[in-house]
Design an enzyme around this catalytic site. Structure first.
Site, PDB file in Angstrom:
ATOM      1  CB  CYS A   2       3.048  10.384  70.522  1.00 20.97           C
ATOM      2  SG  CYS A   2       2.500   9.144  69.358  1.00 20.97           S
ATOM      3  CD1 TRP A  77      -1.157   4.755  72.778  1.00 21.14           C
ATOM      4  CD2 TRP A  77      -2.129   5.529  70.918  1.00 21.14           C
ATOM      5  NE1 TRP A  77      -2.467   4.352  72.784  1.00 21.14           N
ATOM      6  CE2 TRP A  77      -3.083   4.811  71.660  1.00 21.14           C
ATOM      7  CE3 TRP A  77      -2.507   6.107  69.706  1.00 21.14           C
ATOM      8  CZ2 TRP A  77      -4.387   4.648  71.235  1.00 21.14           C
ATOM      9  CZ3 TRP A  77      -3.812   5.953  69.279  1.00 21.14           C
ATOM     10  CH2 TRP A  77      -4.738   5.221  70.043  1.00 21.14           C
ATOM     11  CG  ASN A 103       3.480  13.769  69.533  1.00 18.25           C
ATOM     12  OD1 ASN A 103       4.234  12.815  69.604  1.00 18.25           O
ATOM     13  ND2 ASN A 103       3.120  14.483  70.579  1.00 18.25           N
ATOM     14  N   GLY A 104       1.467  12.799  65.628  1.00 17.24           N
ATOM     15  CA  GLY A 104       0.555  13.064  64.513  1.00 17.24           C
ATOM     16  C   GLY A 104       0.688  12.013  63.432  1.00 17.24           C
ATOM     17  CD  GLU A 487     -18.525  13.965  84.191  1.00 14.94           C
ATOM     18  OE1 GLU A 487     -18.756  13.865  82.978  1.00 14.94           O
ATOM     19  OE2 GLU A 487     -17.365  13.975  84.651  1.00 14.94           O
ATOM     20  CE  LYS A 491     -15.137  11.271  84.881  1.00 15.97           C
ATOM     21  NZ  LYS A 491     -15.217  12.600  84.367  1.00 15.97           N
ATOM     22  CD  GLU A 494     -13.638   8.911  82.002  1.00 17.97           C
ATOM     23  OE1 GLU A 494     -13.061   9.152  80.941  1.00 17.97           O
ATOM     24  OE2 GLU A 494     -14.106   9.802  82.731  1.00 17.97           O
ATOM     25  CG  HIS A 510     -40.541   7.419  76.921  1.00 24.83           C
ATOM     26  ND1 HIS A 510     -41.857   7.349  76.518  1.00 24.83           N
ATOM     27  CD2 HIS A 510     -40.458   8.455  77.792  1.00 24.83           C
ATOM     28  CE1 HIS A 510     -42.536   8.338  77.102  1.00 24.83           C
ATOM     29  NE2 HIS A 510     -41.705   9.020  77.879  1.00 24.83           N
ATOM     30  CE  LYS A 609      -6.740  15.453  82.241  1.00 24.38           C
ATOM     31  NZ  LYS A 609      -8.039  15.157  82.864  1.00 24.38           N
TER      32      LYS A 609
HETATM   33  C1  F6R Z   1     -13.676  12.256  80.793  1.00 22.75           C
HETATM   34  C2  F6R Z   1     -12.728  13.070  80.096  1.00 22.75           C
HETATM   35  C3  F6R Z   1     -12.941  13.350  78.650  1.00 22.75           C
HETATM   36  C4  F6R Z   1     -12.650  14.843  78.370  1.00 22.75           C
HETATM   37  C5  F6R Z   1     -12.753  15.138  76.871  1.00 22.75           C
HETATM   38  C6  F6R Z   1     -12.540  16.618  76.594  1.00 22.75           C
HETATM   39  O1  F6R Z   1     -13.336  12.099  82.128  1.00 22.75           O
HETATM   40  O2  F6R Z   1     -11.772  13.522  80.671  1.00 22.75           O
HETATM   41  O3  F6R Z   1     -14.224  13.013  78.269  1.00 22.75           O
HETATM   42  O4  F6R Z   1     -13.577  15.592  79.093  1.00 22.75           O
HETATM   43  O5  F6R Z   1     -11.799  14.400  76.181  1.00 22.75           O
HETATM   44  O6  F6R Z   1     -11.290  17.053  77.031  1.00 22.75           O
HETATM   45  P1  F6R Z   1     -10.977  18.574  77.212  1.00 22.75           P
HETATM   46  O7  F6R Z   1     -11.809  19.085  78.347  1.00 22.75           O
HETATM   47  O8  F6R Z   1      -9.509  18.642  77.516  1.00 22.75           O
HETATM   48  O9  F6R Z   1     -11.331  19.260  75.925  1.00 22.75           O
END
Ligand code: F6R
Length: 614
Positions: A2, A77, A103-104, A487, A491, A494, A510, A609
């Site tokens: 949210c 959300w 939120n929460g 990583e 990428k 996701e 292994h 995010k």
């Molecule tokens: C992947 C991604 C997530 C964040 C994770 C930590 O592309 O963005 O895996 O890296 O949620 O987020 P922060 O860095 O904001 O603690």
């Protein structure tokens, strides 16, 4: 997840500020949106399921010119109750006067609802939020002021909540409450804006106050009063955000993610500016000068983070051991907080986070503090909760990152970790010449990253077209580039929803080698560093089983080019900096695969995010 925006003031149109602010939070993911305004002392609610554009469509033609200078809005959300208009926030109390967004999760909402039902209240939604509005109304009915009713109510709520509300009979203020869910207040000119995230605020002001857990802010046009949940006055610091409004624009790029990938040279420049002491082979990190003074007492570093930040921490361990001559560990924040880690007062725990709000990282940090560890942060968002609670740290200055998939924050985290390791190493066994080599390579990094972007952009695009229909990928790397393989795989999965596994190349035999056949693309990081020969052998193992190899190699590599099916050339850089260069084609490849498939790159399904829930 949210999003919240609230406005009180006389400078702007409250509806525009709230809608615009909610749009800046869209990247967080949501399934309905709504807002409340006040006209002729009456609360008006506007809600719609789906995108904010649906809500805009609904209010088209409505004249808001005579509303009061107050509004609150929310993107929901769904958690408690389906995606319906009645469940969409804001929610209003039975007397139609207290209206709020939340939120929460209110964990004891069922008990409170039961209690309020017995007192004759009616509920119109299935949410856990509606109880808060009626609880405040109930306490006001008992004769309490709005402020006191809020204080009494928050004491009865359990769970997490960021709440913003206003009361129809006191239209000069909005009230913001924080327990576990971020709330930030932007201090503007004759206007103040409250939000769950600074993205919704930076267009209006760069001066912000962050609420801490257990705090309530009474926000009026001419000032803010902050009190604790027990009613005590609290003095708050004002932080100045270093983001530019222009950064919120896509600047002609089709997606924020691509723009942010291409911003990496500038972001790195901002991260190293004023911090490199070339002659001394040393660095100046003002935010951790306290740590610098006691570094000889430190016994171990532990890096904690989630997702991409955890991958940065993995590389931090290699850097700290190789450059810093210091024992180092790394752990997922979500594991660290529950595994009873052995941490002493001579250990440094480093919380790594772009947002500075990730709940797991925050709680792991708090656990480390309880155990007496020295704590520091490697954080992007200035003044965020983790930045404030660590007490010291290195801001990575990557600028605003809007694409859900983290790119420029990752490379800047790595730059900060290199600088931290140089600081530690130079206090120990790292000589001036080695120090100088690293520091001057850091100085050249922005240019090298720019070159890498130009060199790999087209080839990754072409490869993405060839490979976008595959359902599985394996990514391999060793040493510093093992976390880069993880990583790269993260990428891809996701944003393109393709299954991708990152593995240490040496571990392949292994188990995962059983997966290799002509339908399995294997992306291998094979740049010319300490484990190059070993990686070449691993590529041979894949080829012997007819796997399709895409190799990241240095320019003029002849060995791997002969055995790999496809190569992507990157410039050579010293090994500790190689993850920063090598991850770039992996970011681009993931981006182009997802965009070839026509997916919503900036807002991948099910992701947020900043993950402010456990
Ligand atoms: C992947 C991604 C997530 C964040 C994770 C930590 O592309 O963005 O895996 O890296 O949620 O987020 P922060 O860095 O904001 O603690």
């Amino acid at each position: 997840m949210c999003g919240i925006v609230g406005y009180v003031g006389v400078s702007s149109n409250p509806v525009e500020v709230v809608i615009e602010g909610l749009k800046q939070l869209e990247y967080r993911g949501y399934d309905s949106a709504g807002f409340a305004v006040l006209r002729n002392s009456k609360v008006e609610l506007y809600k719609e399921v789906g995108r904010i554009s649906n809500l805009e469509e609904k209010i088209k033609g409505i004249d808001f010119s005579d509303i009061e200078g107050i509004a609150i809005g929310h993107t929901r959300w769904a958690t408690h109750g389906g995606i319906t208009v009645p469940n969409t926030h804001p929610h209003i109390s039975n007397n139609g006067k207290i209206v709020l967004v939340h939120n929460g999760v209110i964990e004891n909402y069922a008990d409170l609802k039961e209690l309020l039902l017995r007192k004759g209240y009616t509920f119109y939604s299935q949410t856990d939020t509606e109880v808060i509005a009626n609880l405040i109304e109930e306490h006001m009915k008992e004769g309490n002021s709005l402020e006191d009713a809020v204080i009494l109510s928050v004491q009865e709520l359990s769970g997490t909540f960021g709440v913003v509300l206003f009361y129809a009979d006191e239209p000069d203020k909005i009230i913001a409450i924080r327990k576990g869910s971020p709330i930030v207040i932007g201090i503007g000119d004759n206007e103040n804006i409250v939000a769950s995230d600074i993205n919704a605020i930076v267009k209006h002001t760069k001066n912000v106050v962050y609420l801490d857990d257990g705090e309530i802010a009474i926000v009026k046009v001419d000032g803010i009063k902050t009190i604790s949940f027990s009613g005590k006055n609290i003095k708050k610091d004002v932080f100045v955000i270093d983001w530019e409004v222009e950064e919120m624009d896509k600047k002609g790029y089709p997606h924020y993610m691509l723009k942010e990938i291409f911003e990496q040279p500038t972001a790195i420049e901002n991260c190293i500016r004023g911090r490199l002491l070339e002659d001394e082979g040393y660095v100046k990190l003002g935010g951790i000068s306290k740590l610098e003074g006691i570094i000889h007492k430190v016994k171990k570093f532990t890096f904690i983070g989630c997702g991409t930040a955890y991958h940065a921490g993995m590389i931090g361990k290699y850097l700290m051991e190789n450059i810093g001559w210091m024992p180092a560990e790394v752990d997922f924040a979500s594991e660290f907080r529950y595994r009873n880690p052995i941490v002493s007062q001579r250990d440094v725990v480093v919380a790594i986070s772009q947002s500075g709000e990730t709940m797991d990282t925050l709680e792991a940090l708090r656990e480390a503090k309880r155990k007496g560890a020295i704590t520091m942060g490697i954080i992007n968002v200035v003044g965020s909760t983790i930045a404030r609670e660590t007490g010291m740290g290195i801001y990575i200055h990557a600028g605003v990152e809007i694409g859900v998939a983290s790119t420029k924050a990752f490379t800047n985290m790595l730059v900060a970790l290199v600088m931290l390791s140089v600081m530690v190493g130079r206090k120990k066994k790292l000589g001036i010449f080695e120090g100088r080599e690293i520091v001057s390579s850091l100085k050249e990094l922005p240019e090298l990253v720019e070159y890498t972007l130009q060199k790999t952009n087209k080839v990754t695009q072409e490869l993405a077209k060839k490979f976008s229909n595959y359902r599985n990928f394996i990514y391999l790397g060793r040493g510093y580039n093992y976390p880069v393989a993880l990583e790269g795989a993260l990428k891809l999965k996701e944003i393109s929803y393709i299954h991708a596994e990152g593995y240490s190349a040496g571990e392949m035999k292994h188990g995962p080698i059983a997966l290799i056949d002509e339908n399995m693309p294997v992306v291998v990081i094979a740049t010319k560093h300490s484990v190059y020969d070993k990686v070449v052998s691993n590529i041979q193992e894949v080829k012997a089983r007819h796997g399709k190899v895409i190799a990241i190699v240095n320019e003029n590599d002849t060995t791997v080019s002969k055995i790999a099916d496809y190569t992507i050339e990157v410039p050579y850089v010293i090994e500790p900096l190689s993850p920063i260069i090598n991850v770039i084609p992996l970011q681009l490849f993931a981006y182009y695969v997802a965009s070839t498939k026509g997916l919503d790159v900036d807002k991948p399904r099910n992701l947020a995010k900043s993950v402010t829930v456990e």
